[in-house]
Structure formats: structure tokens, C-alpha cells
Design an enzyme around this catalytic site. Structure first.
Site, PDB file in Angstrom:
ATOM      1  N   ASP A  29       0.854  -1.178   0.000  1.00  0.00           N
ATOM      2  CA  ASP A  29       0.000   0.000   0.000  1.00  0.00           C
ATOM      3  C   ASP A  29       0.899   1.240   0.000  1.00  0.00           C
ATOM      4  O   ASP A  29       2.084   1.149   0.333  1.00  0.00           O
ATOM      5  CB  ASP A  29      -0.883  -0.042   1.248  1.00  0.00           C
ATOM      6  CG  ASP A  29      -1.711   1.211   1.418  1.00  0.00           C
ATOM      7  OD1 ASP A  29      -2.379   1.611   0.454  1.00  0.00           O
ATOM      8  OD2 ASP A  29      -1.690   1.786   2.524  1.00  0.00           O
ATOM      9  N   ASP A  42      -0.170   5.128   1.064  1.00  0.00           N
ATOM     10  CA  ASP A  42      -0.365   6.040   2.186  1.00  0.00           C
ATOM     11  C   ASP A  42      -0.381   5.304   3.519  1.00  0.00           C
ATOM     12  O   ASP A  42      -1.173   4.371   3.718  1.00  0.00           O
ATOM     13  CB  ASP A  42      -1.675   6.814   2.012  1.00  0.00           C
ATOM     14  CG  ASP A  42      -1.620   7.798   0.862  1.00  0.00           C
ATOM     15  OD1 ASP A  42      -0.629   8.534   0.770  1.00  0.00           O
ATOM     16  OD2 ASP A  42      -2.560   7.818   0.050  1.00  0.00           O
ATOM     17  N   THR A  77      -2.502   1.155  -4.601  1.00  0.00           N
ATOM     18  CA  THR A  77      -3.027   2.255  -3.810  1.00  0.00           C
ATOM     19  C   THR A  77      -4.436   2.649  -4.206  1.00  0.00           C
ATOM     20  O   THR A  77      -4.847   2.468  -5.358  1.00  0.00           O
ATOM     21  CB  THR A  77      -2.099   3.490  -3.931  1.00  0.00           C
ATOM     22  OG1 THR A  77      -2.672   4.593  -3.215  1.00  0.00           O
ATOM     23  CG2 THR A  77      -1.901   3.894  -5.383  1.00  0.00           C
ATOM     24  N   SER A  78      -5.166   3.216  -3.248  1.00  0.00           N
ATOM     25  CA  SER A  78      -6.505   3.754  -3.521  1.00  0.00           C
ATOM     26  C   SER A  78      -6.439   5.170  -4.089  1.00  0.00           C
ATOM     27  O   SER A  78      -7.479   5.739  -4.432  1.00  0.00           O
ATOM     28  CB  SER A  78      -7.338   3.763  -2.233  1.00  0.00           C
ATOM     29  OG  SER A  78      -7.575   2.450  -1.773  1.00  0.00           O
ATOM     30  N   LYS A 122     -10.387  -1.100  -2.765  1.00  0.00           N
ATOM     31  CA  LYS A 122     -10.281  -1.835  -1.509  1.00  0.00           C
ATOM     32  C   LYS A 122     -11.529  -1.579  -0.658  1.00  0.00           C
ATOM     33  O   LYS A 122     -12.024  -0.458  -0.651  1.00  0.00           O
ATOM     34  CB  LYS A 122      -9.032  -1.383  -0.739  1.00  0.00           C
ATOM     35  CG  LYS A 122      -7.730  -1.618  -1.493  1.00  0.00           C
ATOM     36  CD  LYS A 122      -6.555  -0.966  -0.760  1.00  0.00           C
ATOM     37  CE  LYS A 122      -5.273  -1.076  -1.552  1.00  0.00           C
ATOM     38  NZ  LYS A 122      -4.130  -0.403  -0.896  1.00  0.00           N
ATOM     39  N   ASP A 157      -1.636  -1.020   6.139  1.00  0.00           N
ATOM     40  CA  ASP A 157      -1.802  -0.373   7.450  1.00  0.00           C
ATOM     41  C   ASP A 157      -3.261  -0.025   7.730  1.00  0.00           C
ATOM     42  O   ASP A 157      -3.547   0.770   8.615  1.00  0.00           O
ATOM     43  CB  ASP A 157      -0.961   0.905   7.522  1.00  0.00           C
ATOM     44  CG  ASP A 157      -1.556   2.014   6.678  1.00  0.00           C
ATOM     45  OD1 ASP A 157      -1.947   1.744   5.512  1.00  0.00           O
ATOM     46  OD2 ASP A 157      -1.661   3.149   7.167  1.00  0.00           O
TER      47      ASP A 157
END
Length: 219
Positions: free
Chosen positions: A12, A14, A109-110, A140, A165
């Protein structure tokens, strides 16, 4: 967890590879104020999810066009807010270890590609493969992004380690049939304090290759 059978690491961005917490919180706080919302409940669910998913959860009465506009506004608040965006603790140590071990890796990543490239650039990280929210139909906790990354790397999902995380990210990795390493005290197949610890564990579990094989080549 047996790390010697890991053949790719999917990270991931961030909060995992990049420390952008302050920027993310500032953007959602400003956005919440613009919509007359208490920022604390918004921040509690925003981390690790695509903006559109969070917007739909906190403003369920909005139509599709309004959701798209509100999501874009949230992203606009983040694009140029890079003042305190840096690599997460142990990030460069982990990436150096992956290179030494010949393990391919990707960022999943989102964020959209513009934001991802800006934050990764601010952190001095250039991933060999980047999968963003623009590459998927479902963000996600759906597993689509991680499965796309595994497919592009040519690695069996069962041989991938997802590093996350957030609960949505960990749920996404589990749904993809991958093993998970969890930060921030969350539950995963492996709990890690930071990325330097993961680097140490991987190097201890795997001999360094004498040369790159097909799995070791970056794609």
C-alpha cells in the site's frame, strides 16, 4: 509465517510506504467542513479506502454525479499538499532488501495516478509497478487491485505478501488469497512495527540470489 515462499511484495502507499497522514487528514478535515460534517467520523473510515467509497458512506443521499464531484474535490485538496510527505520509516531499507533478494514488488493504492506519483516522488520512491484506483472497477476492500498487480508481475497470488496499514487494505489482501503483513498493530498473518523489521525478516528467511531468475526480473 513462512517468508521463504514469498515471491513478490505488494505495498500500500499512504501510511505504509509513504508517510502522508498529515496531508490526508488536512484534506478530509477541510472537505468535511465544506459539507458541514464532523471530521472525526469521516477520518475514522477514510483511511485505506478510495474517496468515492468514503463519500458514499458519509453522504448516502448524493447521486452519482454529486458523489463524483465531491470525490474529485477531496482529491484536489490533496494534489499539491506535499510539504510533509516523506518515506515511511524503514521504506528505503525494505526496498533495498527486496532488490538484493531479487523479489519483485509493486505499489497498490486507492489514490489516483496523479496523487500517487506526486507522493511517491516526494518520498523518493520509484516503483517498478504502480496500480492505482484508475486501474480497477472496485477499490479496496475488493481484491481486484492486488490481483492485477500479481498478474502483471507474473506471480501466483498465494506467493504474494501484501503490506498494509488499514483494515480495508488487509481485507483486500486476504480476499485475493495472499498473505498479509500488518502495520499499526492491526491483525495480519504477520504483525510488523515498521518496514525495516520486514526487511530484516525477509533477509533472514531467504538466501540472497547469486543471479536474477525469471521471478527476480522487474517488469
Amino acid at each position: 509465517m513462512e517468508l521463504s515462499t514469498v515471491h513478490a511484495v505488494l505495498l500500500d502507499m499512504d501510511g505504509t510506504l509513504v508517510d502522508s497522514d498529515a496531508s490526508v487528514e488536512r484534506a478530509w478535515t477541510t472537505w468535511s467542513a465544506e459539507h458541514g460534517l464532523d471530521p472525526d467520523p469521516v477520518l475514522a473510515i477514510a483511511h485505506g479506502s478510495p474517496p468515492e467509497r468514503t463519500v458514499r458512506r458519509v453522504l448516502p443521499a448524493l447521486g452519482d454525479a454529486a458523489v463524483a464531484a465531491a470525490s474529485q474535490r477531496q482529491m484536489d485538496l490533496q494534489y499539491d499538499d506535499l510539504a510533509d510527505v516523506v518515506a515511511a520509516p524503514g521504506a528505503h531499507e525494505l526496498l533495498a532488501a527486496l532488490d538484493r533478494l531479487g523479489l519483485p514488488w509493486a505499489v497498490v493504492t486507492s489514490a489516483d495516478v496523479r496523487l500517487a506519483e506526486a507522493r511517491l516522488g516526494a518520498a523518493g520512491i520509484d516503483p517498478p509497478l504502480l496500480v492505482t484506483v484508475e486501474d480497477v472497477q472496485r477499490g479496496k476492500p475488493d481484491p481486484e487491485g492486488f490481483l492485477i498487480a500479481a498478474g502483471r508481475l507474473g506471480v501466483d497470488p498465494a506467493a504474494c505478501l501484501v503490506v498494509e496499514d488499514s483494515e480495508p487494505g488487509l481485507a483486500s489482501g486476504r480476499a485475493a488469497g495472499m498473505r498479509t503483513a500488518a502495520l499499526r498493530g492491526l491483525d495480519g498473518d504477520l504483525r510488523i512495527a515498521d518496514l525495516a523489521q520486514l526487511a530484516h525478516l525477509l533477509e533472514r528467511a531467504r538466501p540472497r540470489p547469486s543471479g536474477r531468475d525469471a521471478v527476480g526480473h522487474r517488469r
